[in-house]
Design a protein around this motif. Structure first.
Motif, PDB file in Angstrom:
ATOM      1  N   LEU A   1     -80.405 -69.465 111.596  1.00  0.00           N
ATOM      2  CA  LEU A   1     -81.871 -70.089 111.479  1.00  0.00           C
ATOM      3  C   LEU A   1     -82.062 -70.514 110.144  1.00  0.00           C
ATOM      4  O   LEU A   1     -81.737 -70.035 109.166  1.00  0.00           O
ATOM      5  CB  LEU A   1     -82.910 -68.947 111.822  1.00  0.00           C
ATOM      6  CG  LEU A   1     -84.474 -69.393 111.387  1.00  0.00           C
ATOM      7  CD1 LEU A   1     -84.931 -70.218 112.168  1.00  0.00           C
ATOM      8  CD2 LEU A   1     -85.105 -67.945 111.089  1.00  0.00           C
ATOM      9  N   PHE A   2     -82.159 -71.784 109.789  1.00  0.00           N
ATOM     10  CA  PHE A   2     -82.444 -72.515 108.585  1.00  0.00           C
ATOM     11  C   PHE A   2     -83.783 -72.499 108.117  1.00  0.00           C
ATOM     12  O   PHE A   2     -84.704 -72.972 108.653  1.00  0.00           O
ATOM     13  CB  PHE A   2     -82.024 -73.986 108.620  1.00  0.00           C
ATOM     14  CG  PHE A   2     -80.482 -74.056 108.928  1.00  0.00           C
ATOM     15  CD1 PHE A   2     -79.408 -73.666 107.728  1.00  0.00           C
ATOM     16  CD2 PHE A   2     -79.979 -74.537 109.941  1.00  0.00           C
ATOM     17  CE1 PHE A   2     -78.130 -73.858 108.149  1.00  0.00           C
ATOM     18  CE2 PHE A   2     -78.595 -74.627 110.275  1.00  0.00           C
ATOM     19  CZ  PHE A   2     -77.597 -74.495 109.452  1.00  0.00           C
ATOM     20  N   LEU A   3     -84.005 -72.149 106.927  1.00  0.00           N
ATOM     21  CA  LEU A   3     -85.143 -71.763 106.292  1.00  0.00           C
ATOM     22  C   LEU A   3     -85.220 -72.682 105.203  1.00  0.00           C
ATOM     23  O   LEU A   3     -84.851 -72.257 103.964  1.00  0.00           O
ATOM     24  CB  LEU A   3     -85.901 -70.513 106.272  1.00  0.00           C
ATOM     25  CG  LEU A   3     -86.038 -69.743 107.328  1.00  0.00           C
ATOM     26  CD1 LEU A   3     -86.289 -68.160 106.967  1.00  0.00           C
ATOM     27  CD2 LEU A   3     -87.056 -70.397 108.210  1.00  0.00           C
ATOM     28  N   ASP A   4     -85.516 -73.796 104.915  1.00  0.00           N
ATOM     29  CA  ASP A   4     -85.106 -74.675 103.995  1.00  0.00           C
ATOM     30  C   ASP A   4     -86.081 -74.740 102.894  1.00  0.00           C
ATOM     31  O   ASP A   4     -86.968 -75.926 102.663  1.00  0.00           O
ATOM     32  CB  ASP A   4     -85.043 -76.193 104.459  1.00  0.00           C
ATOM     33  CG  ASP A   4     -84.423 -77.243 103.489  1.00  0.00           C
ATOM     34  OD1 ASP A   4     -84.181 -76.649 102.247  1.00  0.00           O
ATOM     35  OD2 ASP A   4     -84.249 -78.371 103.702  1.00  0.00           O
TER      36      ASP A   4
ATOM     37  N   GLY B   1     -82.708 -65.584 119.538  1.00  0.00           N
ATOM     38  CA  GLY B   1     -81.295 -65.600 119.584  1.00  0.00           C
ATOM     39  C   GLY B   1     -80.717 -65.666 118.617  1.00  0.00           C
ATOM     40  O   GLY B   1     -79.326 -65.830 118.436  1.00  0.00           O
ATOM     41  N   LYS B   2     -81.241 -65.830 117.341  1.00  0.00           N
ATOM     42  CA  LYS B   2     -80.443 -65.962 115.857  1.00  0.00           C
ATOM     43  C   LYS B   2     -80.090 -64.795 115.490  1.00  0.00           C
ATOM     44  O   LYS B   2     -80.445 -63.740 115.636  1.00  0.00           O
ATOM     45  CB  LYS B   2     -81.586 -66.792 114.891  1.00  0.00           C
ATOM     46  CG  LYS B   2     -82.099 -68.047 115.400  1.00  0.00           C
ATOM     47  CD  LYS B   2     -81.099 -69.127 115.569  1.00  0.00           C
ATOM     48  CE  LYS B   2     -81.575 -70.495 115.692  1.00  0.00           C
ATOM     49  NZ  LYS B   2     -82.651 -70.679 116.612  1.00  0.00           N
ATOM     50  N   GLY B   3     -78.886 -64.969 114.757  1.00  0.00           N
ATOM     51  CA  GLY B   3     -78.486 -63.661 114.062  1.00  0.00           C
ATOM     52  C   GLY B   3     -78.217 -63.684 112.509  1.00  0.00           C
ATOM     53  O   GLY B   3     -77.865 -62.882 111.761  1.00  0.00           O
ATOM     54  N   VAL B   4     -78.289 -65.117 111.914  1.00  0.00           N
ATOM     55  CA  VAL B   4     -78.137 -65.183 110.439  1.00  0.00           C
ATOM     56  C   VAL B   4     -79.327 -66.229 109.986  1.00  0.00           C
ATOM     57  O   VAL B   4     -79.820 -66.854 110.686  1.00  0.00           O
ATOM     58  CB  VAL B   4     -76.929 -66.076 110.115  1.00  0.00           C
ATOM     59  CG1 VAL B   4     -76.526 -66.408 108.687  1.00  0.00           C
ATOM     60  CG2 VAL B   4     -75.674 -65.208 110.790  1.00  0.00           C
TER      61      VAL B   4
ATOM     62  N   ASN C   1     -79.047 -60.012 111.274  1.00  0.00           N
ATOM     63  CA  ASN C   1     -78.593 -58.864 109.996  1.00  0.00           C
ATOM     64  C   ASN C   1     -77.795 -59.238 108.880  1.00  0.00           C
ATOM     65  O   ASN C   1     -77.363 -58.665 107.985  1.00  0.00           O
ATOM     66  CB  ASN C   1     -77.490 -57.974 110.756  1.00  0.00           C
ATOM     67  CG  ASN C   1     -76.430 -58.349 111.494  1.00  0.00           C
ATOM     68  OD1 ASN C   1     -76.143 -59.691 111.384  1.00  0.00           O
ATOM     69  ND2 ASN C   1     -75.891 -57.665 112.437  1.00  0.00           N
ATOM     70  N   VAL C   2     -78.048 -60.830 108.876  1.00  0.00           N
ATOM     71  CA  VAL C   2     -77.514 -61.640 107.656  1.00  0.00           C
ATOM     72  C   VAL C   2     -78.469 -62.449 107.139  1.00  0.00           C
ATOM     73  O   VAL C   2     -78.823 -63.254 107.720  1.00  0.00           O
ATOM     74  CB  VAL C   2     -76.187 -62.236 107.915  1.00  0.00           C
ATOM     75  CG1 VAL C   2     -75.558 -62.860 106.822  1.00  0.00           C
ATOM     76  CG2 VAL C   2     -75.011 -61.350 108.644  1.00  0.00           C
ATOM     77  N   VAL C   3     -78.538 -62.253 105.545  1.00  0.00           N
ATOM     78  CA  VAL C   3     -79.474 -63.538 105.328  1.00  0.00           C
ATOM     79  C   VAL C   3     -78.602 -64.172 103.860  1.00  0.00           C
ATOM     80  O   VAL C   3     -78.004 -63.343 103.024  1.00  0.00           O
ATOM     81  CB  VAL C   3     -80.882 -63.135 104.621  1.00  0.00           C
ATOM     82  CG1 VAL C   3     -81.341 -64.185 103.824  1.00  0.00           C
ATOM     83  CG2 VAL C   3     -81.552 -62.458 105.461  1.00  0.00           C
ATOM     84  N   ILE C   4     -78.424 -65.549 104.019  1.00  0.00           N
ATOM     85  CA  ILE C   4     -77.438 -66.068 103.162  1.00  0.00           C
ATOM     86  C   ILE C   4     -78.328 -66.861 102.356  1.00  0.00           C
ATOM     87  O   ILE C   4     -79.406 -67.771 103.021  1.00  0.00           O
ATOM     88  CB  ILE C   4     -76.456 -67.039 103.710  1.00  0.00           C
ATOM     89  CG1 ILE C   4     -75.371 -66.112 104.582  1.00  0.00           C
ATOM     90  CG2 ILE C   4     -75.718 -67.726 102.807  1.00  0.00           C
ATOM     91  CD1 ILE C   4     -74.814 -66.953 105.685  1.00  0.00           C
ATOM     92  N   ALA C   5     -78.502 -66.737 101.163  1.00  0.00           N
ATOM     93  CA  ALA C   5     -79.470 -67.356 100.022  1.00  0.00           C
ATOM     94  C   ALA C   5     -78.806 -68.013  98.775  1.00  0.00           C
ATOM     95  O   ALA C   5     -77.726 -67.236  98.480  1.00  0.00           O
ATOM     96  CB  ALA C   5     -80.598 -66.611  99.964  1.00  0.00           C
TER      97      ALA C   5
ATOM     98  N   LEU D   1     -74.342 -76.173 104.078  1.00  0.00           N
ATOM     99  CA  LEU D   1     -74.790 -75.418 105.218  1.00  0.00           C
ATOM    100  C   LEU D   1     -75.930 -75.902 106.003  1.00  0.00           C
ATOM    101  O   LEU D   1     -76.131 -76.217 107.150  1.00  0.00           O
ATOM    102  CB  LEU D   1     -75.045 -73.881 105.031  1.00  0.00           C
ATOM    103  CG  LEU D   1     -73.874 -73.024 104.469  1.00  0.00           C
ATOM    104  CD1 LEU D   1     -74.460 -71.812 103.961  1.00  0.00           C
ATOM    105  CD2 LEU D   1     -72.957 -72.789 105.871  1.00  0.00           C
ATOM    106  N   LEU D   2     -77.021 -76.336 105.323  1.00  0.00           N
ATOM    107  CA  LEU D   2     -78.210 -76.739 105.659  1.00  0.00           C
ATOM    108  C   LEU D   2     -78.030 -78.238 106.436  1.00  0.00           C
ATOM    109  O   LEU D   2     -78.596 -78.716 107.169  1.00  0.00           O
ATOM    110  CB  LEU D   2     -79.331 -77.065 104.534  1.00  0.00           C
ATOM    111  CG  LEU D   2     -79.886 -75.619 104.242  1.00  0.00           C
ATOM    112  CD1 LEU D   2     -80.664 -75.827 102.734  1.00  0.00           C
ATOM    113  CD2 LEU D   2     -81.072 -75.166 105.133  1.00  0.00           C
ATOM    114  N   SER D   3     -76.917 -78.793 105.914  1.00  0.00           N
ATOM    115  CA  SER D   3     -76.560 -80.260 106.460  1.00  0.00           C
ATOM    116  C   SER D   3     -75.828 -80.027 107.939  1.00  0.00           C
ATOM    117  O   SER D   3     -75.571 -81.189 108.635  1.00  0.00           O
ATOM    118  CB  SER D   3     -75.761 -81.186 105.536  1.00  0.00           C
ATOM    119  OG  SER D   3     -74.517 -80.444 105.544  1.00  0.00           O
ATOM    120  N   LEU D   4     -75.534 -78.679 108.251  1.00  0.00           N
ATOM    121  CA  LEU D   4     -74.828 -78.586 109.400  1.00  0.00           C
ATOM    122  C   LEU D   4     -75.522 -78.725 110.945  1.00  0.00           C
ATOM    123  O   LEU D   4     -75.075 -79.133 111.805  1.00  0.00           O
ATOM    124  CB  LEU D   4     -74.164 -77.355 109.664  1.00  0.00           C
ATOM    125  CG  LEU D   4     -72.698 -77.346 108.488  1.00  0.00           C
ATOM    126  CD1 LEU D   4     -72.453 -75.871 108.630  1.00  0.00           C
ATOM    127  CD2 LEU D   4     -71.770 -78.184 108.541  1.00  0.00           C
ATOM    128  N   GLY D   5     -76.706 -78.941 110.693  1.00  0.00           N
ATOM    129  CA  GLY D   5     -77.548 -78.957 111.662  1.00  0.00           C
ATOM    130  C   GLY D   5     -77.923 -77.850 112.639  1.00  0.00           C
ATOM    131  O   GLY D   5     -77.696 -76.693 112.481  1.00  0.00           O
TER     132      GLY D   5
END
Lengths: 171, 427
Positions: free
Chosen positions: A9-12, A56-59, A85-89, A118-122
């Motif tokens: 899940l991208f939160l830009d 359905g998201k995990g990250v 269970n993972v947040v990447i920031a 990562l955000l550009s990956l879609g």
């Protein structure tokens, strides 16, 4: 040991705060599971629909100062009960970051350029975390691997399953 | 190399060093309220670990939604109340004696220089005003604190914030801290302690220092801290008079915690506040701050006066000076929630409550209430509030509502004017 990763899940946006992650009016719940439907309810991002987009998201991948504001661990639990269970920031607010590790979950910090990539990956990207090698591998529009560094104590907390289990043994 | 006050406190409380960057500290005071503690209590019960490390070092209050507004909040209050009884926690504050935690606990003398303090509440940094290390934590940290009396922290670096000059008329600690947050931004102090010093801080009351430290978290800081001095000793005197011969002795003893002259700081910044005008937030982040003159004329629907930032007696006195002999504007509803029963009672004795009521304010019991949009003055969508609280996040005081943070004097002036206004015009 549990595995970390899944669809992303991208939160830009930077400075996503705890009130956006879980509004205070739901803090009257006395079970973590009851928080589930309210995930990111007050987060206003273009085209973002919390219930549809978190399914359905995990990250989560997001920008800087994620989780700022309140100390409410509900902001971590609401991800946990939604199987994230993972947040990447790029960076975290201190209390949120500590709450993640205290719950045995991963708060991974990456440089801004890695977050941009990562955000550009879609939208259909998935991420797998290798905790031993301290790498994440993202598969989306293309594949990329990023190295991250985890403080040894934070890693111990994740491996112990959280701060309570760690502290109960040790103190 | 000398040490900062925070390094000295850490050294005196270090229980363990689980990594180069982390320490586990012994905690002097674990504070609990009914929003973040019940889940910890339930979890401890489920694990068969329903005990506390030391009932005398646990302080408990029902403050966020009180009196309870519905079954869920009543249940939270009951879980906390039953637990406090069961664990023989003497310092438990329920209806009639309860108030906003970060105003109530200092009043009771629970916080001393050199202490370590945690609570499941981000504004715990308020207590650094006493020369303590006080940090907001999540429920798991709180749970371990209750059970073991310890908490882990990364070794924080310190930002030295020197405040010089003198505050103009109508300008207060709230304006100073808003200006500082504007400059540092909302994550400018993440993982740092903000050490406030300089002549302006030296001249501040404990109430004003608490306002300053209260909002350190809004710049991301772990804690705000002021060096304990005569002002601290005088405030604490009723509680420490058995420990010292006189106030002078306490003042000298407190100096052991002061940062050394050659202490290392992560950064040092000086703010000259002599020409600082009243400040106000304009957006949904606490660093979105302008001079109130730039926002003059912004129409408001509600004024909220209270909270752990600005619900203390000094705040009420300052606001009453504006309100005396005046009425709130027809388009405004105004709410005062004195932060503690003592503040409320003192305000009655001083005739302040009458001034507020004559002006058209609704006076409620002490509670966190509307500050976080839980009760007692929640906004409807599209409504605007001039508030003395500490957070202006989108939806904070009610979905779709807008909160402008400001000093009590600016909020009182806005109440009378019906719109944001430079309060100096009304003093």
């Amino acid at each position: 040991m549990k595995t970390f990763g899944g669809p992303v899940l991208f939160l830009d946006r930077s400075d996503i705060n705890t009130d956006e992650i879980i509004p205070a009016k739901y803090l009257t719940e006395n079970s973590k599971l009851a928080l589930k439907p309210y995930i990111l309810e007050d987060l206003k991002l273009p085209g973002f629909d919390p219930l549809r987009d978190t399914k359905g998201k995990g990250v989560v991948v997001t920008r800087s100062n994620f989780g700022c504001g309140s100390s409410r661990e509900h902001a971590v639990w609401v991800f946990e009960v939604n199987d994230i269970n993972v947040v990447i920031a790029e960076s975290f607010a201190r209390i949120f970051r500590q709450n993640m590790f205290n719950c045995g979950m991963l708060a991974i910090e990456l440089p801004g350029q890695d977050i941009d990539a990562l955000l550009s990956l879609g939208g259909k990207t998935t991420i797998a975390v290798d905790l031993d090698k301290e790498t994440i591998t993202a598969r989306g529009a293309k594949e990329m691997t990023c190295k991250f560094a985890l403080n040894s104590f934070d890693k111990d907390l994740v491996q112990a399953g959280g701060w309570l289990a760690y502290a109960d043994k040790k103190y | 190399m000398g040490k900062t006050i925070t390094e000295k406190i850490f050294e005196a409380h270090r229980r363990d060093t689980p990594s180069d960057n982390n320490v586990v500290l012994d905690i002097d005071v674990v504070m609990c309220h009914e929003i973040t503690t019940p889940i910890a209590i339930n979890d401890l019960e489920e694990r068969g670990m329903d005990r506390v490390f030391d009932p005398a070092r646990i302080k408990v209050v029902i403050d966020h939604v009180t009196p309870s507004k519905d079954t869920k909040t009543a249940t939270q209050a009951k879980i906390l109340r039953d637990w406090a009884r069961r664990q023989h926690i003497k310092d438990f504050f329920d209806i009639g004696a309860n108030g906003v935690c970060h105003a109530l606990f200092p009043e009771k003398g629970f916080i001393r220089p050199g202490y370590t303090v945690i609570m499941g509440d981000s504004h715990t940094c308020t207590h650094g005003a006493f020369g303590a290390f006080a940090a907001g934590v999540g429920t798991t940290d709180l749970e371990v604190g209750i059970l073991k009396g310890v908490c882990s922290f990364r070794l924080p670096e310190t930002m030295k914030i020197t405040i010089t000059g003198s505050l103009g008329k109508g300008v207060f600690a709230k304006d100073v801290i808003l200006r500082i947050i504007k400059e540092l931004t909302v994550n400018g102090a993440t993982d740092k302690v903000m050490e406030f010093c300089g002549p302006v801080v030296d001249g501040m009351s404990m109430e004003a220092r608490m306002t300053l430290c209260n909002m350190a978290i809004e710049a991301g800081a772990t804690c705000g801290v002021c060096l304990p001095d005569r002002v601290t000793a005088e405030y604490l005197w009723p509680f420490i008079q058995d420990e010292y011969k006189n106030i002078d002795e306490a003042v000298v003893d407190f100096r052991k915690w002061h940062s050394d002259g050659d202490a290392h700081y992560f950064s040092e910044k000086t703010f000259d506040v002599s020409t600082l005008p009243p400040q106000v937030t304009y957006g949904f982040k606490p660093d979105e701050v302008k001079d109130i003159t730039e926002m003059a004329g912004t129409m408001i629907d509600q004024v909220y006066m209270g909270s752990c930032t600005n619900g203390r007696i000094e705040d009420l006195r300052a606001a009453a000076e504006v309100l005396k002999g005046r009425k709130i504007a027809g388009n405004v509803r105004a709410i005062l929630s004195p932060a503690t029963p003592k503040v409320y009672s003192q305000a009655m004795d001083e005739g302040l409550i009458k001034i507020f009521m004559d002006a058209g304010f609704c006076v409620t019991n002490p509670t966190c209430g509307a500050c976080l949009g839980m009760s007692n003055g929640v906004l409807a969508a599209g409504e605007v509030c001039a508030s003395t609280t500490n957070r202006n996040f989108n939806g904070r005081m009610g979905k779709g509502g807008m909160v402008h943070l400001m000093s009590p004097v600016s909020a009182a002036a806005a109440a009378v004017h019906g719109a944001l206004v430079d309060p100096r015009e009304m003093l």
